[in-house]
Design an enzyme around this catalytic site. Structure first.
Site, PDB file in Angstrom:
ATOM      1  N   LYS A 158       0.844  -1.209   0.000  1.00 60.57           N
ATOM      2  CA  LYS A 158       0.000   0.000   0.000  1.00 60.57           C
ATOM      3  C   LYS A 158       0.876   1.254   0.000  1.00 60.57           C
ATOM      4  O   LYS A 158       1.021   1.925   1.031  1.00 60.57           O
ATOM      5  CB  LYS A 158      -0.959  -0.033   1.201  1.00 60.57           C
ATOM      6  CG  LYS A 158      -2.153   0.892   1.039  1.00 60.57           C
ATOM      7  CD  LYS A 158      -3.233   0.543   2.025  1.00 60.57           C
ATOM      8  CE  LYS A 158      -4.333   1.575   2.074  1.00 60.57           C
ATOM      9  NZ  LYS A 158      -5.005   1.793   0.795  1.00 60.57           N
TER      10      LYS A 158
ATOM     11  N   GLU B  54      -8.704  -4.616  -9.939  1.00 62.08           N
ATOM     12  CA  GLU B  54      -9.395  -3.948  -8.825  1.00 62.08           C
ATOM     13  C   GLU B  54      -9.726  -2.536  -9.245  1.00 62.08           C
ATOM     14  O   GLU B  54      -9.372  -2.110 -10.346  1.00 62.08           O
ATOM     15  CB  GLU B  54      -8.517  -3.956  -7.568  1.00 62.08           C
ATOM     16  CG  GLU B  54      -7.228  -3.186  -7.748  1.00 62.08           C
ATOM     17  CD  GLU B  54      -6.299  -3.245  -6.536  1.00 62.08           C
ATOM     18  OE1 GLU B  54      -6.794  -3.328  -5.399  1.00 62.08           O
ATOM     19  OE2 GLU B  54      -5.074  -3.191  -6.747  1.00 62.08           O
TER      20      GLU B  54
HETATM   21  N1  PMP Z   1      -7.550  -1.418  -3.726  1.00 56.98           N
HETATM   22  C1  PMP Z   1      -6.904  -0.230  -3.755  1.00 56.98           C
HETATM   23  C2  PMP Z   1      -5.995   0.076  -4.907  1.00 56.98           C
HETATM   24  C3  PMP Z   1      -7.095   0.703  -2.715  1.00 56.98           C
HETATM   25  O1  PMP Z   1      -6.445   1.874  -2.727  1.00 56.98           O
HETATM   26  C4  PMP Z   1      -7.990   0.392  -1.663  1.00 56.98           C
HETATM   27  C5  PMP Z   1      -8.268   1.380  -0.570  1.00 56.98           C
HETATM   28  N2  PMP Z   1      -7.176   1.580   0.251  1.00 56.98           N
HETATM   29  C6  PMP Z   1      -8.644  -0.865  -1.683  1.00 56.98           C
HETATM   30  C7  PMP Z   1      -8.390  -1.739  -2.734  1.00 56.98           C
HETATM   31  C8  PMP Z   1      -9.586  -1.260  -0.586  1.00 56.98           C
HETATM   32  O2  PMP Z   1      -8.878  -1.509   0.604  1.00 56.98           O
HETATM   33  P1  PMP Z   1      -9.576  -1.351   2.037  1.00 56.98           P
HETATM   34  O3  PMP Z   1     -10.758  -2.234   2.036  1.00 56.98           O
HETATM   35  O4  PMP Z   1      -8.518  -1.783   2.989  1.00 56.98           O
HETATM   36  O5  PMP Z   1      -9.942   0.090   2.174  1.00 56.98           O
END
Ligand code: PMP
Length: 286
Positions: free
Chosen positions: A149, A182
């Site tokens: 991340k 995604e």
């Molecule tokens: N994919 C990406 C590329 C993201 O930036 C996020 C949000 N942080 C998510 C998926 C979803 O992650 P989360 O459920 O932890 O917010």
């Protein structure tokens, strides 16, 4: 109410919250972040977010700036000082400040830590979920470690801007095989004609969303059939339902993908049920 940010050990007025020009996050996107939902003043799924943060730091060999307990305290204190009941808290850790040079800085450079928090109108999100959102599809042009991340989000920013310009709320990245990876800031799901939930496996091709993890658990608990496999854009356009998940959008129904209407153009019942049950499945400290 004036907002407050945490910057490298101090709580400062938001308008004066600054980092150094040679912060490696600013110069190289050499840093990681987390976004955690705040519900009724409490952090949602803090443990999982902290686990993922530690993994991201480890993958990039950035040292932990403080203990998990201390970081948790900073998150809660930032939420408290901003009087956030419902909203989000943002945490960013970069490799720190050093003379601009590509290799890691020599010596003991302290990681830089920034935390902000803000309120989100929960009713507004609920209203959007009642309508569902449109998504567009764009080629996935990101690097191969999107499981980390990092704050390096330029492809995500461009994809999201393209969505906005097309009147959509999210962009789905599509790999070379025509499969959805995604969203720009969400994980992508579909429900097939037989009611099976389908989402891409959380390997290196996507970020392992915390909301995704909780929804996987929730779906199993609800006795829904779940298949973790890649799905194509064509499949998604023919799906009975589609939705995205993230800490701020929670479970958000998708009713249009590019020009294709999903199902009957209204949010699907499975997405609705998962949204309703989500907070009951998440970890929320008392
Ligand atoms: N994919 C990406 C590329 C993201 O930036 C996020 C949000 N942080 C998510 C998926 C979803 O992650 P989360 O459920 O932890 O917010």
């Amino acid at each position: 109410m004036s907002r407050v940010a945490y910057v490298n050990g101090r709580y400062v007025p938001h308008a004066e919250a600054c980092v150094h020009v040679e912060d490696r996050g600013y110069q190289f996107a050499d840093g990681v972040y987390e976004v955690c939902e705040v519900l009724d003043g409490r952090l949602v799924d803090e443990r999982r977010h902290m686990d993922r943060l530690e993994r991201s730091l480890k993958e990039l060999r950035i040292r932990e700036p403080m203990s998990r307990a201390a970081l948790g305290h900073v998150l809660r204190e930032t939420v408290r000082r901003n009087r956030v009941r419902d909203g989000m808290v943002y945490l960013q850790i970069t490799r720190g400040v050093a003379r601009r040079d590509h290799p890691f800085p020599k010596g003991d450079v302290a990681p830089a830590v920034v935390v902000t928090a803000r309120s989100i109108d929960r009713r507004k999100g609920g209203k959007v979920a009642e309508q569902g959102i449109a998504v567009i599809t764009v080629p996935d042009n990101r690097w191969e470690r999107v499981d980390i991340k990092t704050v390096s989000l330029l492809p995500n920013v461009l994809a999201r801007q393209a969505a906005e310009e097309a009147g959509a709320a999210e962009a789905w990245f599509v790999d070379r095989d025509g499969c959805v990876t995604e969203g720009s800031s969400t994980n992508a799901w579909i429900v097939d004609i037989d009611g099976r939930l389908i989402t891409r496996p959380a390997d290196r091709g996507i970020l392992r969303g915390i909301t995704r993890t909780v929804v996987v658990e929730l779906a199993r608990r609800e006795g829904l059939e779940l298949v973790e496999r890649p799905f194509t854009v064509e499949e998604a356009k023919r799906a009975r339902e589609a939705f995205v998940t993230s800490a701020t959008k929670l479970v958000m129904p998708v009713v249009r993908i590019d020009d294709a209407v999903i199902g009957n153009g209204k949010p699907g019942s499975i997405a609705g049920r998962l949204r309703d049950l989500f907070h009951g499945a998440a970890e929320i400290a008392s």
